[in-house]
Design a protein around this motif. Sequence first.
Motif, mmCIF file in Angstrom:
data_model
loop_
_atom_site.group_PDB
_atom_site.id
_atom_site.type_symbol
_atom_site.label_atom_id
_atom_site.label_comp_id
_atom_site.label_asym_id
_atom_site.label_seq_id
_atom_site.Cartn_x
_atom_site.Cartn_y
_atom_site.Cartn_z
ATOM 1 N N GLY A 1 0.808 -1.213 0.000
ATOM 2 C CA GLY A 1 0.000 0.000 0.000
ATOM 3 C C GLY A 1 0.840 1.261 0.000
ATOM 4 O O GLY A 1 2.009 1.268 -0.357
ATOM 5 N N GLY A 2 0.192 2.296 0.402
ATOM 6 C CA GLY A 2 0.852 3.586 0.406
ATOM 7 C C GLY A 2 1.770 3.722 1.603
ATOM 8 O O GLY A 2 1.976 2.780 2.362
ATOM 9 N N PRO A 3 2.322 4.922 1.774
ATOM 10 C CA PRO A 3 3.268 5.111 2.872
ATOM 11 C C PRO A 3 2.578 5.055 4.220
ATOM 12 O O PRO A 3 1.465 5.509 4.375
ATOM 13 N N GLN A 4 3.253 4.492 5.175
ATOM 14 C CA GLN A 4 2.732 4.473 6.529
ATOM 15 C C GLN A 4 2.913 5.845 7.152
ATOM 16 O O GLN A 4 3.623 6.695 6.636
ATOM 17 N N PHE A 5 2.265 6.041 8.300
ATOM 18 C CA PHE A 5 2.360 7.325 8.992
ATOM 19 C C PHE A 5 3.821 7.658 9.284
ATOM 20 O O PHE A 5 4.282 8.767 9.044
ATOM 21 N N ALA A 6 4.540 6.670 9.783
ATOM 22 C CA ALA A 6 5.942 6.919 10.145
ATOM 23 C C ALA A 6 6.767 7.246 8.913
ATOM 24 O O ALA A 6 7.679 8.075 8.984
ATOM 25 N N GLU A 7 6.456 6.607 7.794
ATOM 26 C CA GLU A 7 7.235 6.880 6.585
ATOM 27 C C GLU A 7 7.026 8.315 6.135
ATOM 28 O O GLU A 7 7.975 8.998 5.736
ATOM 29 N N VAL A 8 5.791 8.785 6.178
ATOM 30 C CA VAL A 8 5.527 10.165 5.773
ATOM 31 C C VAL A 8 6.270 11.133 6.693
ATOM 32 O O VAL A 8 6.917 12.082 6.250
ATOM 33 N N PHE A 9 6.160 10.857 7.996
ATOM 34 C CA PHE A 9 6.823 11.710 8.964
ATOM 35 C C PHE A 9 8.318 11.783 8.708
ATOM 36 O O PHE A 9 8.918 12.862 8.675
#
Lengths: 228, 307
Positions: A107-115
């Motif tokens: 899937g898309g980026p996880q919360f931590a990845e975006v952060f």
Amino acid sequence: MAAADDASRPFAGLSDVSISGDISVEGDISVPVGSSRRDDEYSTLDEPVKETILRDLRAVGNKFIHVLYPKRSSALLRDWDLWGPLLLCVTLALLLQGGAADSDDQGGPQFAEVFVIIWFGSIIITLNSKLLGGTISFFQSLCVLGYCIMPLTVAMAVCRIVLIGGSGTVSFAVRLVVVTASFGWSTFASTAFLGDSQPANRKALVVYPVFLFYFVIGWMILTFSPSQ
Amino acid sequence: MATPDDLQFQEFEEAAELLSADPEASTLSLSASDNSARAGGGGGGSEDVKLDLSDDEEGQEESSELLGGQKPSGGFWTFEYYESFFNVDTVQVLDRVKGSVLPLPGRNFIKHYIRSNPDLYGPFWICVTLVFSVAISGNLSTFISKMGDPSYHYRPQFHRVTIAAVVIFMYAWLVPIGLWGFLTWRQGTERQIGGYSFLETVCVYGYSLFIYIPTSVLWIIPFEWLRWTLIVVAMVISGSVLVLTFWPVVREDTKVMAVATVATIVVLHTLLAIGCKMYFFQTAVHAPTPAAPTTPAIHMTLTPGPH
């Protein structure tokens, strides 16, 4: 004479007293600290919490407006703060959740990845611009890069609204236009603030990472696909 | 009778004058034993001759200016140390990129373009761009190849960015470390023509990866023959940049070692290119368009996996 009057205003009560050896003088002598006359400006501990929060929110909102109309202004640079970037980053990361197959690693980026991408990316770009001889300070640059994510966050919100209506080709075209426009706006706004702090023969070297940074964020926004 | 120190100093000046007259001449780099004291990645290129035998501080500084060596100032814990690795202009970076895509047989990339001013800007940002271009192009190519499949649901496949980052950064940093260590060890025993410093090796590898950025974007086009043609072209170009750079250094070694070293460089580079292509740009197994009408039930039961 006027200066003496100003200086003696706190002692106004004492100006009529003639001092001889035995007279004891009573009263309070308050010595003003600095040039401010009003004590309540310094005792922010005593003000209501609502005022404290509103003051910070007003500062943040003021900077948002400066990003919306990016012209060379020192508000973002001089009075930097990191509340705005934090708010924007958390909002964007939350909006990017709930996509297709979150638990699946496809899937898309996880919360931590975006952060991590936003903050780590900002830090790396700031280090890059400082190593190339930029005159902007570390936190000022973080502040500018963070605030200029605002158009992309707005685009994300618009994309989610558009996706409610459907996820066909038309919605994709609309989202593409919105994301491209906001990506261009973000890059333009941040280079308006950061560009002046670099020597002219290295400006492109500093602008390119900023372009890449907002491009990646724009890509994450554009490829957000809702779970079905 | 001149003291031995004076004699050494005079030789030094003569060498400096010769070198400033002809910067392309190959130089003998006598790296003093205290090179290891300077933390890894120190120092300019092969022209940075340090003779600790001379007591004349002025002479040494003067010579390093003549030779144009870039000495990083300060220890590795100061900011200025790293600033010296970003001492490039836009024009220089573009020039180096151009040199990496147009390798000419006479031109050693390091001697011609880097000239003892290695930078970390190019390698780092080329790697970052390559990571994202490979991940994004791979995602797009998967989408295009599966577009006709009605049961396919688009996935951003963001985990590929992490994988691409790990692979590419490990290649761009660990292979130069290994190669530099190996070459230094080989030269340590034989005092050959000056090898390259660690930073110059990293620089060459970083810039040689540039050709893969447009290649990965062009890989979106879903024709296998085109992809293989592109990969061969890219490998030839960037491989030849590496070979042209390292061959003069390796050629004095024994024939076997020289060929083995160059072959290893080429093989690792090939593995990276092909590995990226195979993993990120998987070709869809196109179901043959049926001549006979098939029932819709068959299509429904075909649930392709996430890949």
